[in-house]
Design a protein around this motif. Sequence first.
Motif, PDB file in Angstrom:
ATOM      1  N   VAL A   1      -5.081  12.411  -3.296  1.00 49.73           N
ATOM      2  CA  VAL A   1      -4.308  11.185  -3.068  1.00 49.73           C
ATOM      3  C   VAL A   1      -3.848  11.105  -1.617  1.00 49.73           C
ATOM      4  O   VAL A   1      -3.950  10.044  -0.971  1.00 49.73           O
ATOM      5  N   ARG A   2      -3.336  12.194  -1.068  1.00 45.73           N
ATOM      6  CA  ARG A   2      -2.864  12.179   0.319  1.00 45.73           C
ATOM      7  C   ARG A   2      -4.020  11.935   1.286  1.00 45.73           C
ATOM      8  O   ARG A   2      -3.863  11.217   2.277  1.00 45.73           O
ATOM      9  N   SER A   3      -5.171  12.516   1.007  1.00 43.46           N
ATOM     10  CA  SER A   3      -6.333  12.282   1.865  1.00 43.46           C
ATOM     11  C   SER A   3      -6.821  10.838   1.750  1.00 43.46           C
ATOM     12  O   SER A   3      -7.248  10.236   2.745  1.00 43.46           O
ATOM     13  N   LYS A   4      -6.749  10.293   0.576  1.00 47.11           N
ATOM     14  CA  LYS A   4      -7.198   8.921   0.356  1.00 47.11           C
ATOM     15  C   LYS A   4      -6.343   7.933   1.130  1.00 47.11           C
ATOM     16  O   LYS A   4      -6.872   7.026   1.801  1.00 47.11           O
TER      17      LYS A   4
ATOM     18  N   THR B   1       0.825  -1.207   0.000  1.00 47.15           N
ATOM     19  CA  THR B   1       0.000   0.000   0.000  1.00 47.15           C
ATOM     20  C   THR B   1       0.864   1.264   0.000  1.00 47.15           C
ATOM     21  O   THR B   1       0.515   2.264  -0.642  1.00 47.15           O
ATOM     22  N   LEU B   2       1.984   1.226   0.705  1.00 47.77           N
ATOM     23  CA  LEU B   2       2.902   2.364   0.681  1.00 47.77           C
ATOM     24  C   LEU B   2       3.456   2.582  -0.726  1.00 47.77           C
ATOM     25  O   LEU B   2       3.542   3.731  -1.202  1.00 47.77           O
ATOM     26  N   ALA B   3       3.819   1.504  -1.401  1.00 49.23           N
ATOM     27  CA  ALA B   3       4.293   1.624  -2.785  1.00 49.23           C
ATOM     28  C   ALA B   3       3.185   2.112  -3.704  1.00 49.23           C
ATOM     29  O   ALA B   3       3.429   2.904  -4.627  1.00 49.23           O
ATOM     30  N   ARG B   4       1.958   1.689  -3.459  1.00 49.46           N
ATOM     31  CA  ARG B   4       0.832   2.154  -4.258  1.00 49.46           C
ATOM     32  C   ARG B   4       0.583   3.650  -4.046  1.00 49.46           C
ATOM     33  O   ARG B   4       0.221   4.370  -4.989  1.00 49.46           O
ATOM     34  N   TYR B   5       0.758   4.099  -2.828  1.00 46.54           N
ATOM     35  CA  TYR B   5       0.583   5.528  -2.537  1.00 46.54           C
ATOM     36  C   TYR B   5       1.596   6.373  -3.303  1.00 46.54           C
ATOM     37  O   TYR B   5       1.249   7.386  -3.918  1.00 46.54           O
TER      38      TYR B   5
ATOM     39  N   PHE C   1      -4.030   1.824   5.716  1.00 42.26           N
ATOM     40  CA  PHE C   1      -2.974   1.747   6.746  1.00 42.26           C
ATOM     41  C   PHE C   1      -2.338   3.104   7.044  1.00 42.26           C
ATOM     42  O   PHE C   1      -1.234   3.154   7.585  1.00 42.26           O
ATOM     43  N   GLU C   2      -3.011   4.180   6.651  1.00 44.26           N
ATOM     44  CA  GLU C   2      -2.524   5.534   6.914  1.00 44.26           C
ATOM     45  C   GLU C   2      -1.074   5.717   6.451  1.00 44.26           C
ATOM     46  O   GLU C   2      -0.246   6.342   7.106  1.00 44.26           O
ATOM     47  N   VAL C   3      -0.773   5.170   5.275  1.00 46.53           N
ATOM     48  CA  VAL C   3       0.604   5.205   4.775  1.00 46.53           C
ATOM     49  C   VAL C   3       1.022   6.617   4.380  1.00 46.53           C
ATOM     50  O   VAL C   3       2.233   6.908   4.318  1.00 46.53           O
ATOM     51  N   ALA C   4       0.068   7.489   4.122  1.00 42.84           N
ATOM     52  CA  ALA C   4       0.430   8.863   3.751  1.00 42.84           C
ATOM     53  C   ALA C   4       1.046   9.619   4.919  1.00 42.84           C
ATOM     54  O   ALA C   4       1.713  10.643   4.710  1.00 42.84           O
ATOM     55  N   THR C   5       0.838   9.133   6.131  1.00 44.63           N
ATOM     56  CA  THR C   5       1.401   9.804   7.315  1.00 44.63           C
ATOM     57  C   THR C   5       2.759   9.237   7.730  1.00 44.63           C
ATOM     58  O   THR C   5       3.352   9.735   8.698  1.00 44.63           O
ATOM     59  N   ILE C   6       3.234   8.226   7.036  1.00 48.01           N
ATOM     60  CA  ILE C   6       4.540   7.643   7.371  1.00 48.01           C
ATOM     61  C   ILE C   6       5.646   8.623   6.976  1.00 48.01           C
ATOM     62  O   ILE C   6       5.646   9.143   5.846  1.00 48.01           O
ATOM     63  N   PRO C   7       6.612   8.889   7.841  1.00 52.45           N
ATOM     64  CA  PRO C   7       7.704   9.818   7.480  1.00 52.45           C
ATOM     65  C   PRO C   7       8.531   9.279   6.322  1.00 52.45           C
ATOM     66  O   PRO C   7       8.793   8.069   6.210  1.00 52.45           O
TER      67      PRO C   7
ATOM     68  N   ALA D   1       9.604   2.015  -1.173  1.00 53.46           N
ATOM     69  CA  ALA D   1       8.814   1.499  -0.055  1.00 53.46           C
ATOM     70  C   ALA D   1       9.613   0.495   0.776  1.00 53.46           C
ATOM     71  O   ALA D   1       9.520   0.478   2.010  1.00 53.46           O
ATOM     72  N   LEU D   2      10.409  -0.347   0.134  1.00 49.16           N
ATOM     73  CA  LEU D   2      11.229  -1.319   0.864  1.00 49.16           C
ATOM     74  C   LEU D   2      12.284  -0.625   1.718  1.00 49.16           C
ATOM     75  O   LEU D   2      12.545  -1.028   2.863  1.00 49.16           O
ATOM     76  N   VAL D   3      12.882   0.425   1.187  1.00 48.40           N
ATOM     77  CA  VAL D   3      13.889   1.160   1.955  1.00 48.40           C
ATOM     78  C   VAL D   3      13.232   1.902   3.122  1.00 48.40           C
ATOM     79  O   VAL D   3      13.771   1.953   4.232  1.00 48.40           O
ATOM     80  N   THR D   4      12.047   2.461   2.878  1.00 46.82           N
ATOM     81  CA  THR D   4      11.345   3.169   3.951  1.00 46.82           C
ATOM     82  C   THR D   4      10.959   2.218   5.081  1.00 46.82           C
ATOM     83  O   THR D   4      11.048   2.582   6.265  1.00 46.82           O
TER      84      THR D   4
END
Length: 408
Positions: free
Chosen positions: A380-383, A303-307, A390-396, A334-337
């Motif tokens: 996109v960020r709101s979605k 999902t992070l990679a999709r974002y 998984f609220e991936v948009a809020t991940i640093p 996403a893997l590095v993050t």
Amino acid sequence: MPFPRGKKPSVTAGNKIPNLHDKGMENQEEGPQVKRVSSSPQGAPKKRTAFVDITNAHKVHISLPGTKKKNSLKKTQKKTTTTVSDKNEANLKKSESVSSESQEEETPVEELVVVGAVPPRELPPHLQRPQIPEKFDIDTQHLDDPTLTAEYAKEIFDYLKAREEKFILSDYMSIQPSLNAGMRSILVDWLVEVQENFELNHETLYLAVKVTDHYLSTAPVNRESLQLIGSTAMLIASKFEERCPPCVNDFLLVCDDAYKREELIAMETNILQALGFDINIPVPYRFLRRYAKCVSASMDTLTLARYVCELSLQEMDLVPERGSLLASACLLLALVTKELGGWSPILVFHSGYGVSELAPVVRKLHSMLTSPPDDKLLAVRSKYSHKVFFEVATIPTVDLETLESALK
């Protein structure tokens, strides 16, 4: 015309069809008759058996007018008079004659088998499955699931990767005097909202953006028709990807009735003609799911990679990138993050890209994530800030130093 049941049809003097009733009575005295029941209406012509060899129709003896058949009772009596000893003697004589002939000229059984054997045919090269090393095989475990098409999944993605060469774009804004990159980003942000409202597949969104870009690269358009182009591209993508696509009136409604039905249908014709009716454009989302499967990525990592990949749809600088390359770069970031390692050999095998090829695109994606967001582009960020994603948009975002060490 069928005759009424129980009545005999009257024959006139000029009738050419003879009455066979009397002639058929002769045969009834001579032997038993087989009565066949016809399923046809009375008076209609009887149906003829089509497959005589696989039915018992050949066992039925039909008596014809003017012919006499032999008495079947006499045949059965003759057969019963033959004793078992007579049959044994006849079989013994027959076997002796056959054995004497076989001694003169005998053919080995092995020769018959060799002559009659058919050598196995080899498949042509284009039908043979590619040899995949066991450590890179991710499809054999799904051979029992027909929906995953594990037998030729590798060939499908190789075919999609080869088709990308046909759909490579460049920065087409130079031929659009009335448009700019910011207007395009606003349009993509609006298409994300349309995809959410209609609950469409993610592939539909990616394909709609691709169709829009390819049409805008063919000829200049007016600024007022940009939303019409985007909504029509979403309609075309829905027809291609969705089981139950929205109708024309639904897209007119989301456009606040700014366009007429005839305008949208005319725009659909123009887009399809401009693309040569070839809308099977490889999109990054398909490659992303395939490559995430190679490393058994969890749902939150995917999902992070999709974002990141969906956010990249708004960037005009990433339009010329191939879908498979963009998907690989999003997955690597996403893997590095998530601190799950770098680009492994199995990803190199299935994607065909090394770290050196992905590094420039990964840096662009990292710059996109670290730049301040535009207040007009929040769909996109709101979605992806929702719990469903998984609220991936809020991940640093990973720091640049860590990213560069992974790219080395």
